[in-house]
Write an enzyme that holds these catalytic residues in place. Structure first.
Site, PDB file in Angstrom:
ATOM      1  N   ALA A 159       0.851  -1.183   0.000  1.00  0.00           N
ATOM      2  CA  ALA A 159       0.000   0.000   0.000  1.00  0.00           C
ATOM      3  C   ALA A 159       0.890   1.237   0.000  1.00  0.00           C
ATOM      4  CB  ALA A 159      -0.884  -0.010   1.239  1.00  0.00           C
TER       5      ALA A 159
ATOM      6  N   GLY B 182       0.593  -5.174   0.757  1.00  0.00           N
ATOM      7  CA  GLY B 182      -0.519  -5.289  -0.188  1.00  0.00           C
ATOM      8  C   GLY B 182      -0.107  -5.945  -1.498  1.00  0.00           C
TER       9      GLY B 182
ATOM     10  N   GLU C 137       4.170  -5.154   7.320  1.00  0.00           N
ATOM     11  CA  GLU C 137       3.327  -4.106   7.902  1.00  0.00           C
ATOM     12  C   GLU C 137       3.642  -3.829   9.363  1.00  0.00           C
ATOM     13  OE1 GLU C 137       2.353  -6.365   5.734  1.00  0.00           O
ATOM     14  OE2 GLU C 137       0.789  -5.601   4.407  1.00  0.00           O
TER      15      GLU C 137
HETATM   16  C1  3H9 Z   1       0.535  -2.295   3.297  1.00  0.00           C
HETATM   17  O1  3H9 Z   1       0.793  -2.831   2.258  1.00  0.00           O
HETATM   18  C2  3H9 Z   1      -0.811  -2.390   3.954  1.00  0.00           C
HETATM   19  C3  3H9 Z   1      -1.652  -3.459   3.376  1.00  0.00           C
HETATM   20  O2  3H9 Z   1      -1.561  -4.608   4.179  1.00  0.00           O
HETATM   21  C4  3H9 Z   1      -3.135  -3.187   3.245  1.00  0.00           C
HETATM   22  C5  3H9 Z   1      -3.701  -1.876   3.530  1.00  0.00           C
HETATM   23  C6  3H9 Z   1      -5.178  -1.796   3.443  1.00  0.00           C
HETATM   24  N1  3H9 Z   1       4.540   3.585  -0.033  1.00  0.00           N
HETATM   25  O3  3H9 Z   1      13.194   2.295   0.137  1.00  0.00           O
HETATM   26  P1  3H9 Z   1      13.566   2.937  -1.143  1.00  0.00           P
HETATM   27  C7  3H9 Z   1       9.166   5.073  -1.681  1.00  0.00           C
HETATM   28  S1  3H9 Z   1       1.668  -1.353   4.105  1.00  0.00           S
HETATM   29  C8  3H9 Z   1       4.978   4.812  -0.391  1.00  0.00           C
HETATM   30  O4  3H9 Z   1      14.564   4.028  -1.121  1.00  0.00           O
HETATM   31  P2  3H9 Z   1      14.756   0.459  -1.991  1.00  0.00           P
HETATM   32  C9  3H9 Z   1      10.260   5.504  -0.718  1.00  0.00           C
HETATM   33  O5  3H9 Z   1       9.762   6.411   0.235  1.00  0.00           O
HETATM   34  C10 3H9 Z   1       3.075  -1.302   3.037  1.00  0.00           C
HETATM   35  N2  3H9 Z   1       6.246   5.054  -0.777  1.00  0.00           N
HETATM   36  O6  3H9 Z   1      14.011   1.852  -2.223  1.00  0.00           O
HETATM   37  C11 3H9 Z   1      11.259   6.133  -1.667  1.00  0.00           C
HETATM   38  O7  3H9 Z   1      10.780   7.417  -1.993  1.00  0.00           O
HETATM   39  P3  3H9 Z   1      11.781   8.653  -2.240  1.00  0.00           P
HETATM   40  C12 3H9 Z   1       3.857  -2.545   3.090  1.00  0.00           C
HETATM   41  C13 3H9 Z   1       7.088   4.018  -0.816  1.00  0.00           C
HETATM   42  O8  3H9 Z   1      14.966  -0.102  -3.325  1.00  0.00           O
HETATM   43  C14 3H9 Z   1      11.132   5.258  -2.918  1.00  0.00           C
HETATM   44  O9  3H9 Z   1       9.855   4.611  -2.832  1.00  0.00           O
HETATM   45  N3  3H9 Z   1       5.059  -2.391   2.338  1.00  0.00           N
HETATM   46  C15 3H9 Z   1       6.695   2.732  -0.452  1.00  0.00           C
HETATM   47  O10 3H9 Z   1      15.917   0.631  -1.078  1.00  0.00           O
HETATM   48  C16 3H9 Z   1      12.193   4.190  -3.018  1.00  0.00           C
HETATM   49  O11 3H9 Z   1      12.209   3.447  -1.794  1.00  0.00           O
HETATM   50  C17 3H9 Z   1       6.190  -1.921   2.890  1.00  0.00           C
HETATM   51  O12 3H9 Z   1       6.250  -1.632   4.065  1.00  0.00           O
HETATM   52  C18 3H9 Z   1       5.360   2.518  -0.059  1.00  0.00           C
HETATM   53  N4  3H9 Z   1       4.896   1.298   0.282  1.00  0.00           N
HETATM   54  O13 3H9 Z   1      13.728  -0.459  -1.196  1.00  0.00           O
HETATM   55  C19 3H9 Z   1       7.364  -1.781   1.977  1.00  0.00           C
HETATM   56  N5  3H9 Z   1       7.752   1.892  -0.582  1.00  0.00           N
HETATM   57  O14 3H9 Z   1      12.549   8.254  -3.471  1.00  0.00           O
HETATM   58  C20 3H9 Z   1       8.046  -0.468   2.180  1.00  0.00           C
HETATM   59  C21 3H9 Z   1       8.766   2.659  -1.025  1.00  0.00           C
HETATM   60  O15 3H9 Z   1      10.868   9.804  -2.411  1.00  0.00           O
HETATM   61  N6  3H9 Z   1       9.117  -0.269   1.234  1.00  0.00           N
HETATM   62  N7  3H9 Z   1       8.373   3.935  -1.164  1.00  0.00           N
HETATM   63  O16 3H9 Z   1      12.636   8.730  -1.018  1.00  0.00           O
HETATM   64  C22 3H9 Z   1      10.334  -0.823   1.377  1.00  0.00           C
HETATM   65  O17 3H9 Z   1      10.577  -1.612   2.269  1.00  0.00           O
HETATM   66  C23 3H9 Z   1      11.399  -0.448   0.390  1.00  0.00           C
HETATM   67  O18 3H9 Z   1      11.036   0.781  -0.167  1.00  0.00           O
HETATM   68  C24 3H9 Z   1      11.600  -1.461  -0.748  1.00  0.00           C
HETATM   69  C25 3H9 Z   1      12.554  -0.866  -1.810  1.00  0.00           C
HETATM   70  C26 3H9 Z   1      12.212  -2.736  -0.137  1.00  0.00           C
HETATM   71  C27 3H9 Z   1      10.311  -1.793  -1.440  1.00  0.00           C
END
Ligand code: 3H9
Length: 702
Positions: A65, A105, A128
């Site tokens: 999400a 998500g 999450e």
């Molecule tokens: C969820 O899914 C809830 C659901 O169960 C249901 C709900 C109803 N959202 O980390 P990076 C941005 S909760 C918004 O540097 P990497 C990040 O801020 C979600 N933005 O890259 C950054 O922006 P900026 C569950 C996001 O390659 C850019 O993308 N998922 C999100 O080192 C690059 O990110 C998570 O918790 C997001 N979900 O790592 C995963 N994800 O360039 C969270 C990333 O402006 N994400 N951004 O600074 C991560 O763990 C890492 O970003 C990921 C990539 C491993 C994916």
């Protein structure tokens, strides 16, 4: 065929390929979920399409999400109308084709598909809990049905990312492709093969059961780690619901728990920390087109504890690294320490023996400067004294190629002065590792006046490449992390003068969420180290606030755990701190000699005395332009000092109390205790304008 901007449907023969394109990581931002539903409906309505593939453009499948949407009141579709439900009801099979990340998500959507295939480098997970919520898209109900309750509990409560081969073994994935195979083509072939198979395998139709003891055991297991937190327990409750309730009722339970968590303080703090950790990488006053130098030949000078830990960090992340020390004996001892650190990890089960052997083989001990003359990045980590470091820097400058970068692991020394002994001050920066260097995540990059943008970008990138979180700090006494922490360290000892005991302060800070109390940490690190720093500062500054109780313990040879006594006493071979009546007596005696009035303190008094002192100093750091953002200081406290993550960080926590209330209390202590509590100018300005700490505009970086 109608298209949404972020999701499109392409036909490849009889297969409908639904492609998500929402850079950078395909989070489920505005329009994405609706776009998927739209494409699914079109594909199901199209008689020429027999099966579908769901795939992501760019570097990832779907990262979850959109975290920025949480807490904003954004409306979500009700149960029964979400992407997951539409996938569930699809009369034609859907294959999730995963590369990069399928998280939160993203994995929940994949689990609502009928089949899942992935490239070998893909990672999946339900992280999450790390942002204070639980999987709210059916993940807590589907994952246990796919992998069993125990494995699901492990994944959902830890939030860890699971590599594709492990995900296949667990049953999350149906197939992992051979390396190099084209994912889209393979997914289309897979979909063709499955197009006519009925009934469709739906995860929701499976059942799962578990013994209640499993959940009790999990609660016990996480009790220490999840202190003061709600989300990990909510995750357990939701998985328990999957094992006891029909699918739709379980979903409703998951929803109720999700609603309880989404706007709680814990989730707000953890979301803040997530974005703060990404913000900290940005250097807003440097040109954006500067590329980090792609170093290949790192070398570390000094095979002591820090040098060894730094070399291990390089080796842990795949770098061949040379480690140099003046004597063969020092090198041998250093290598023995490295070997023993790795062996401890093997014994604990966190590292395989074969991996240890490979990492060790990447660390090359060398005895002389000639052996490192081809290094392109050197991290010096010798004894922390300017007169020791200067000749080494001068010598390195002579032997290294003109393009090599020279970094110093220092926690206190003036980097401008050190850079000045070289002919390449533009290529010099501080890289302050925290101890143990191979474990602690923070790398403070210290910026001397003459360092070039490329040097700074390279130092920051070096940290990230070896698994650290790099944060930029100005060249000021103690830099940013230790300087902001120093008043806390003084105040905790001053509290003793006024009637507290170490065990009382430690209990308050552990209750707050620190893994250990600050006095116990002092005993672990060694009290002699702080005493040296105090001597240096007292010599330089006649107004320096001395800490006679701390000095007295060091005089008595109470250096902490290593001497069996410090703030606490220790039994031989045991690290458990025991309150020591002898320390209580020393405290009483010194306080009486100083004539300090004795008081009683509430837990809040203690907490605020320690942390407000640091908030005030952090404001000074910002007003002097020694840090870019208040949130950078928070990142330093999270990763350098064990500040509880679910409280966001020092400044985020202080915002929770309110800038005005913090100012009023500091101003009152200024009256009571004098100058050390003088409110900083920035703090006063923020209080007057009602601006939150995290919105403070620091001076330009200096
Ligand atoms: C969820 O899914 C809830 C659901 O169960 C249901 C709900 C109803 N959202 O980390 P990076 C941005 S909760 C918004 O540097 P990497 C990040 O801020 C979600 N933005 O890259 C950054 O922006 P900026 C569950 C996001 O390659 C850019 O993308 N998922 C999100 O080192 C690059 O990110 C998570 O918790 C997001 N979900 O790592 C995963 N994800 O360039 C969270 C990333 O402006 N994400 N951004 O600074 C991560 O763990 C890492 O970003 C990921 C990539 C491993 C994916």
């Amino acid at each position: 065929m109608s298209e949404t901007p972020v999701v499109r449907l392409e036909k490849q023969g009889p297969i409908g390929v639904i492609i998500v394109n929402y850079p950078p990581v395909n989070a489920l931002g505005p329009g994405v979920s609706d776009g998927i539903i739209d494409c699914l409906n079109q594909a199901n309505a199209d008689p020429a399409i027999t099966a579908m593939v769901l795939i992501g453009d760019g570097r990832s499948f779907i990262a979850g999400a959109d975290i920025r949407g949480f807490g904003t009141g954004r409306k979500r579709p009700p149960l029964g109308e979400r992407t997951y439900d539409v996938l569930d009801r699809s009369p034609k099979p859907v294959v999730a084709a995963i590369h990069g990340y399928a998280l939160g998500g993203g994995l929940e959507n994949a689990m609502a598909c009928h089949y899942r295939i992935a490239v070998p480098s893909a990672k999946v997970g339900l992280p999450e809990v790390l942002i204070g919520i639980l999987p709210g898209g059916g993940g807590t109900q589907r994952l246990p049905r796919l992998v069993g309750a125990e494995a699901a509990l492990d994944l959902i409560v830890s939030g860890r990312h699971v590599p594709a081969p492990e995900a296949k073994a667990l049953g999350i994935l149906d197939e992992v492709l051979p390396a190099g195979e084209n994912l889209r083509d393979a997914a289309v072939i897979f979909a063709l093969k499955m197009a006519d198979i009925r009934p469709l395998p739906r995860v929701r139709d499976r059942t799962v059961t578990a013994e209640p003891a499993l959940f009790e055991a999990k609660r016990k297991q996480i009790a220490r780690r999840a202190r003061n937190q709600r989300a990990p327990y909510a995750c357990i409750e939701a998985v328990e619901a999957a094992c006891t309730l029909p699918f739709d009722e379980g979903l409703a339970r998951e929803q109720a728990l999700f609603a309880e968590l989404e706007n709680a303080d814990e989730a707000k703090a953890l979301r803040y920390a997530f974005f703060a950790e990404r913000e900290v990488a940005k250097l807003p006053d440097l040109p954006t087109d500067i590329q980090a130098y792609d170093f290949r030949k790192p070398a570390v000078i000094g095979a002591g504890t820090m040098g060894g830990g730094i070399a291990m960090s390089f080796a842990d992340f795949g770098y061949d690294v040379k480690i140099m020390d003046a004597s063969q004996d020092a090198l041998d001892r250093g290598m023995a320490r490295i070997r023993s650190n790795y062996a401890t990890s093997v014994k604990r089960g966190s590292l395989a023996q074969a991996e240890m052997d490979q990492r060790l083989a990447r660390i090359h001990p060398v005895p002389g400067y000639d052996d490192i003359k081809d290094a392109d990045i050197v991290v010096e980590a010798v004894f922390e004294r300017m007169d020791v470091k200067k000749p080494i820097f001068a010598r390195l400058d002579e032997v290294l190629g003109p393009d090599a970068f020279l970094f110093s692991n220092t926690s206190a020394l003036d980097m401008d002065e050190l850079a000045s002994v070289t002919r390449r001050p533009d290529k010099v920066a501080g890289t302050h590792f925290f101890s143990p260097a191979n474990v602690m995540k923070l790398l403070e990059v210290v910026r001397p006046a003459k360092a070039s943008p490329q040097t700074l970008v390279t130092a920051m990138a070096m940290g990230r490449r070896i698994g650290k979180i790099s944060a930029m700090a100005g060249n000021t006494d103690g830099f940013v992390a230790n300087r902001s922490r120093a008043p806390f360290n003084s105040e905790m000892v001053i509290l003793l003068e006024e009637g507290c005991l170490p065990e009382q302060v430690d209990r308050v800070m552990v209750d707050f969420g620190y893994p250990m109390g600050p006095f116990a940490v002092g005993d672990l690190a060694g009290l002699d180290i702080g005493a040296e720093g105090r001597k240096r500062r007292a010599a330089a500054n006649p107004n320096y606030r001395k800490l006679p109780i701390a000095d007295k313990l060091v005089e008595m040879g109470r250096y902490g755990q290593k001497t069996g006594a410090g703030w606490y006493r220790y039994e031989t071979g045991d690290r458990t701190p025991h309150p020591d009546p002898e320390v209580a007596a020393i405290i009483k005696q010194v306080a009486a000699e100083m004539g300090v009035a004795q008081k009683t303190f509430t837990d809040t008094d203690i907490l605020q005395r320690l942390l407000f002192a640091s908030v005030n100093e952090a404001c000074r750091i910002l007003e002097e332009g020694k840090a870019y953002r208040a949130s950078d200081i928070d990142v330093m406290w999270l990763h350098g000092f064990g500040f509880p993550r679910y409280r966001g960080g020092l400044m985020f926590w202080a915002d929770g109390i309110g800038v005005r209330a913090v100012y009023n209390q500091i101003a009152a202590w200024h009256q009571e205790y004098g100058d050390r509590w003088a409110p900083s100018r920035l703090l006063r300005d923020l209080a007057e304008s009602g601006t939150a700490f995290r919105d403070a505009k620091p001076a330009p970086f200096a």
